[in-house]
Write a protein that holds these residues in place. Structure first.
Motif, short mmCIF file in Angstrom:
data_model
loop_
_atom_site.label_atom_id
_atom_site.label_comp_id
_atom_site.label_asym_id
_atom_site.label_seq_id
_atom_site.Cartn_x
_atom_site.Cartn_y
_atom_site.Cartn_z
N ASN A 171 0.75 -1.11 0.09
CA ASN A 171 0.48 -0.17 0.53
C ASN A 171 1.31 1.45 -0.17
OD1 ASN A 171 -2.57 -1.37 0.49
ND2 ASN A 171 -2.41 -1.28 2.29
N VAL A 174 2.09 2.30 -3.11
CA VAL A 174 0.92 2.38 -4.25
C VAL A 174 1.32 3.33 -3.99
CG1 VAL A 174 -1.88 2.39 -5.11
CG2 VAL A 174 -0.49 0.09 -4.52
N SER A 175 1.17 4.21 -2.70
CA SER A 175 0.99 5.65 -2.31
C SER A 175 1.97 6.35 -3.71
CB SER A 175 0.97 5.51 -1.09
OG SER A 175 -0.12 5.17 0.09
N ALA A 177 3.41 5.68 -5.61
CA ALA A 177 3.02 5.68 -7.41
C ALA A 177 2.17 6.87 -7.86
CB ALA A 177 3.09 3.67 -7.60
N ARG A 178 1.16 6.48 -7.27
CA ARG A 178 0.17 7.48 -7.15
C ARG A 178 0.79 8.69 -7.46
NH1 ARG A 178 -3.46 5.38 -3.82
NH2 ARG A 178 -4.51 4.29 -5.70
N LYS A 179 1.01 8.54 -5.79
CA LYS A 179 1.81 10.78 -6.01
C LYS A 179 2.73 11.48 -7.09
CE LYS A 179 4.81 13.43 -2.54
NZ LYS A 179 5.88 12.93 -1.09
N ASP A 181 2.78 9.80 -9.68
CA ASP A 181 1.81 9.46 -11.37
C ASP A 181 2.82 8.59 -12.36
OD1 ASP A 181 -0.25 8.90 -12.43
OD2 ASP A 181 0.62 10.89 -14.40
N TYR A 183 3.20 4.20 -13.48
CA TYR A 183 2.93 2.79 -13.18
C TYR A 183 3.77 2.04 -12.30
CZ TYR A 183 -0.05 4.10 -17.97
OH TYR A 183 -0.63 4.40 -18.42
N TYR A 209 -4.65 -0.69 -7.33
CA TYR A 209 -3.64 0.96 -8.11
C TYR A 209 -4.74 1.06 -9.53
CZ TYR A 209 -0.07 3.95 -9.74
OH TYR A 209 -0.08 5.34 -10.16
N GLU A 210 -5.29 2.13 -9.97
CA GLU A 210 -5.31 1.84 -11.27
C GLU A 210 -4.30 2.18 -11.96
OE1 GLU A 210 -4.65 6.74 -9.10
OE2 GLU A 210 -5.47 4.02 -8.64
N LYS A 211 -2.99 2.46 -11.84
CA LYS A 211 -1.98 2.69 -13.02
C LYS A 211 -1.30 1.51 -12.07
CE LYS A 211 -0.51 6.38 -14.81
NZ LYS A 211 0.67 7.50 -15.20
N ASN A 236 -6.66 -0.70 -16.96
CA ASN A 236 -6.18 0.49 -17.55
C ASN A 236 -6.59 0.00 -18.91
OD1 ASN A 236 -5.01 2.28 -19.61
ND2 ASN A 236 -3.60 3.07 -18.99
#
Length: 370
Positions: A171, A174-175, A177-179, A181, A183, A209-211, A236
């Motif tokens: 997690n 993922v945080s 990676a999301r921060k 942007d 993949y 995770y969306e990416k 995606n």
């Protein structure tokens, strides 16, 4: 494009089918065709008996993709593409990356997870574990992030060390990676091969995770490497459509018999997975006793998950020399650390084979003599 030789696969090509024993296989013993058929349902047998050997759907048969999605929270077959696992690695990196992008990958790693990236002329940084316990620190990963970081490549259960991370760590990744942007491509080929039953199974990255892009297949967890079936699952769909389009230049479509046999395995996973886990655990116990009486092995960290460990040797020469002499004099093939471009004197040990005790006995005799 030009790409360097795949060292590990070339080393296997040299020895795998001529050596008497394999001590470094990352897969488990292959199941016989009869085992799949005798455990198939009436509907699955009907698919097999009525099979025609024409072209198949490029992204994978709908029935196969439905069978795959029972292991994911995503439930739309458009979120799945089926191909060989190595092909999916190759395609994904070429779809996701451009020259001069920055990529972070776990290390040591299966060469295709880094070599394809380098062939695209990307910059690569390596997220390495602590060699004393093979534990990965997410803080070390975050320090590797650059402005042009496009992709993080994960591999848990980890080949070759057998390392695993916690759900909390996943997690956190993922945080991060999301921060930024970024993949996340997650090689999950050993998914569900949990050896230490005190640890929590990680969810596929695509679930959270969306990416996130998840790779799995039949080669490792199922003991069905000969099917050559792998799949990507991602939220995606645009990315997966690009993968499908790229695939037109490679395999185009999948093997029809392999698709049906993969459906049988996916719908009866415990018939394959549980005996593999049992065998791996038993072989680890045998190896732990072996290590206690051997001075040649200086450090053994049992795998938490997966079917392999990265074992440190107490020798005065390279691990490649050790492996070359071992296969020549004792007929035992091992994979040296050089095949993972990793410093130090290591060999990979695989625990998924039934003849593991016999191989150890032969190794014991060799070490006593030489």
């Amino acid at each position: 494009m030009r790409i360097n030789k795949f060292k590990l696969e070339r080393y296997f090509a040299q020895h795998e089918f001529s050596a008497k024993y394999l001590l470094s296989s990352s897969d488990c013993d292959g199941y016989e065709m009869g085992y799949l058929l005798e455990n198939a349902s009436k509907e699955e047998l009907s698919l097999w008996e009525n099979l025609t050997l024409g072209y198949t759907e490029s992204q994978g048969s709908p029935v196969l993709r439905e069978s795959i999605l029972q292991y994911y929270t995503i439930k739309n077959i458009e979120n799945v593409v089926v191909a060989t696992p190595g092909e999916l690695n190759f395609i994904s990196m070429n779809v996701l990356l451009n020259q001069n992008d920055h990529v972070i990958t776990v290390s040591p790693c299966y060469q295709s997870l880094s070599e394809v990236v380098k062939s695209i002329n990307c910059d690569v940084s390596y997220w390495k574990p602590n060699e004393e316990n093979w534990l990965f620190d997410v803080n070390d990963l975050e320090k590797l992030i650059q402005k042009n970081t496009q992709l993080i490549i994960l591999n848990f259960p980890h080949n070759p060390t057998g390392a695993y991370i916690t759900k909390k760590q996943l997690n956190e990744i993922v945080s991060i990676a999301r921060k930024h942007d970024i993949y996340v491509y997650s090689d999950e080929m050993y998914h569900k091969l949990i050896i230490d039953d005190t640890i929590e199974e990680l969810p596929p990255i695509c679930n959270i995770y969306e990416k996130g892009i998840s790779l799995w297949g039949t080669s490792k967890s199922f003991g069905l490497a000969g099917l050559r079936t792998g799949w990507l699952v991602s939220q995606n769909i645009c990315f997966l459509k690009e993968v499908e389009t790229f695939k037109d230049y490679l395999s185009i479509c999948n093997s029809a018999p392999s698709e049906v046999l993969s459906i049988m395995a996916l719908n009866n996973i415990d018939l394959y997975l549980q005996s593999n886990i049992k065998k791996i655990r038993e072989n680890i116990s045998i190896f732990e006793e072996f290590v206690k009486r051997q001075k040649t092995i200086s450090n053994f960290i049992p795998p938490m998950a997966g079917s392999t460990s990265f074992v440190k040797l107490n020798i005065d020469f390279s691990s490649l020399e050790f492996s070359d002499q071992l296969v020549k004099k004792a007929g035992i093939m091992t994979v040296p650390g050089e095949m993972f471009e990793y410093h130090g004197k290591y060999i990979r040990v695989g625990f998924g084979r039934k003849n593991f005790p016999e191989v150890l006995e032969t190794l014991d005799n060799y070490l006593l003599e030489y």
